[in-house]
Design a protein around this motif. Structure first.
Motif, PDB file in Angstrom:
ATOM      1  N   ILE A 107      10.567 -22.245 -40.674  1.00 30.68           N
ATOM      2  CA  ILE A 107      11.706 -22.468 -39.529  1.00 30.68           C
ATOM      3  C   ILE A 107      11.412 -22.177 -38.320  1.00 30.68           C
ATOM      4  O   ILE A 107      10.790 -20.884 -37.828  1.00 30.68           O
ATOM      5  CB  ILE A 107      13.113 -21.898 -39.943  1.00 30.68           C
ATOM      6  N   ILE A 135      10.698 -21.093 -46.832  1.00 34.62           N
ATOM      7  CA  ILE A 135      11.458 -21.960 -45.932  1.00 34.62           C
ATOM      8  C   ILE A 135      11.633 -21.370 -44.556  1.00 34.62           C
ATOM      9  O   ILE A 135      11.675 -21.831 -43.367  1.00 34.62           O
ATOM     10  CB  ILE A 135      12.927 -22.625 -46.510  1.00 34.62           C
ATOM     11  N   TYR A 136      12.377 -19.944 -44.661  1.00 37.47           N
ATOM     12  CA  TYR A 136      12.416 -19.278 -43.504  1.00 37.47           C
ATOM     13  C   TYR A 136      11.181 -18.952 -42.718  1.00 37.47           C
ATOM     14  O   TYR A 136      11.167 -18.949 -41.433  1.00 37.47           O
ATOM     15  CB  TYR A 136      12.940 -17.880 -43.938  1.00 37.47           C
ATOM     16  N   ALA A 174      19.876 -15.482 -40.552  1.00 38.38           N
ATOM     17  CA  ALA A 174      19.300 -16.858 -41.238  1.00 38.38           C
ATOM     18  C   ALA A 174      18.723 -16.398 -42.373  1.00 38.38           C
ATOM     19  O   ALA A 174      18.657 -17.233 -43.398  1.00 38.38           O
ATOM     20  CB  ALA A 174      18.381 -17.471 -40.021  1.00 38.38           C
ATOM     21  N   LEU A 175      17.952 -15.341 -42.493  1.00 34.67           N
ATOM     22  CA  LEU A 175      17.169 -15.045 -43.575  1.00 34.67           C
ATOM     23  C   LEU A 175      18.144 -14.514 -44.708  1.00 34.67           C
ATOM     24  O   LEU A 175      17.820 -15.025 -45.666  1.00 34.67           O
ATOM     25  CB  LEU A 175      16.140 -13.795 -43.154  1.00 34.67           C
ATOM     26  N   ALA A 210      13.228 -19.632 -50.684  1.00 37.79           N
ATOM     27  CA  ALA A 210      14.140 -19.453 -49.447  1.00 37.79           C
ATOM     28  C   ALA A 210      13.283 -18.588 -48.337  1.00 37.79           C
ATOM     29  O   ALA A 210      13.264 -18.866 -47.221  1.00 37.79           O
ATOM     30  CB  ALA A 210      15.360 -18.569 -49.691  1.00 37.79           C
ATOM     31  N   LEU A 256      19.803 -17.786 -46.017  1.00 35.25           N
ATOM     32  CA  LEU A 256      18.733 -18.446 -46.825  1.00 35.25           C
ATOM     33  C   LEU A 256      18.654 -17.748 -48.341  1.00 35.25           C
ATOM     34  O   LEU A 256      18.403 -18.409 -49.152  1.00 35.25           O
ATOM     35  CB  LEU A 256      17.535 -18.564 -46.078  1.00 35.25           C
ATOM     36  N   ALA A 316      21.719 -18.225 -50.498  1.00 33.88           N
ATOM     37  CA  ALA A 316      21.618 -19.552 -50.994  1.00 33.88           C
ATOM     38  C   ALA A 316      20.659 -19.895 -51.987  1.00 33.88           C
ATOM     39  O   ALA A 316      20.795 -20.291 -52.865  1.00 33.88           O
ATOM     40  CB  ALA A 316      21.526 -20.642 -49.824  1.00 33.88           C
ATOM     41  N   GLY A 317      19.413 -19.116 -51.742  1.00 39.22           N
ATOM     42  CA  GLY A 317      18.242 -19.198 -52.764  1.00 39.22           C
ATOM     43  C   GLY A 317      18.778 -18.580 -54.193  1.00 39.22           C
ATOM     44  O   GLY A 317      18.516 -19.084 -55.271  1.00 39.22           O
TER      45      GLY A 317
END
Length: 86
Positions: free
Chosen positions: A86, A82-83, A11-12, A79, A15, A18-19
């Motif tokens: 989460i 945000i991580y 997930a990291l 990112a 992210l 995507a960042g």
């Protein structure tokens, strides 16, 4: 359960990827705006000429070029934040 015990490293990675992509895209779009043109400032590095391996039957070409901009660095930081939440 401890905070962050169930976090996934994939997930990291996704992210951050995507960042980088979104930050670079936003930096490229902002390059036409004089006040935000600094977001597209960056450097490219990697192989300028691709490496070519000719085996007669099979030809392999290797190339890698990465452009890091201020926008992509900002995207990585967002990112990571945000991580964290989460």
């Amino acid at each position: 359960m401890a905070r962050g015990a169930g976090k996934n490293s994939w997930a990291l990675f996704l992210l951050i990827l995507a960042g980088v992509v979104l930050g670079s895209f936003i930096g490229h779009l902002a390059s036409g705006v004089p006040a935000l043109s600094w977001l597209d400032f960056g450097r490219s590095f990697g192989l300028t000429d691709p490496l070519k391996l000719d085996l007669g039957v099979l030809v392999l070409t290797f190339a890698l070029s990465i452009k890091i901009t201020i926008g992509s660095i900002v995207g990585i930081i967002i990112a990571a934040i945000i991580y964290h939440f989460i």
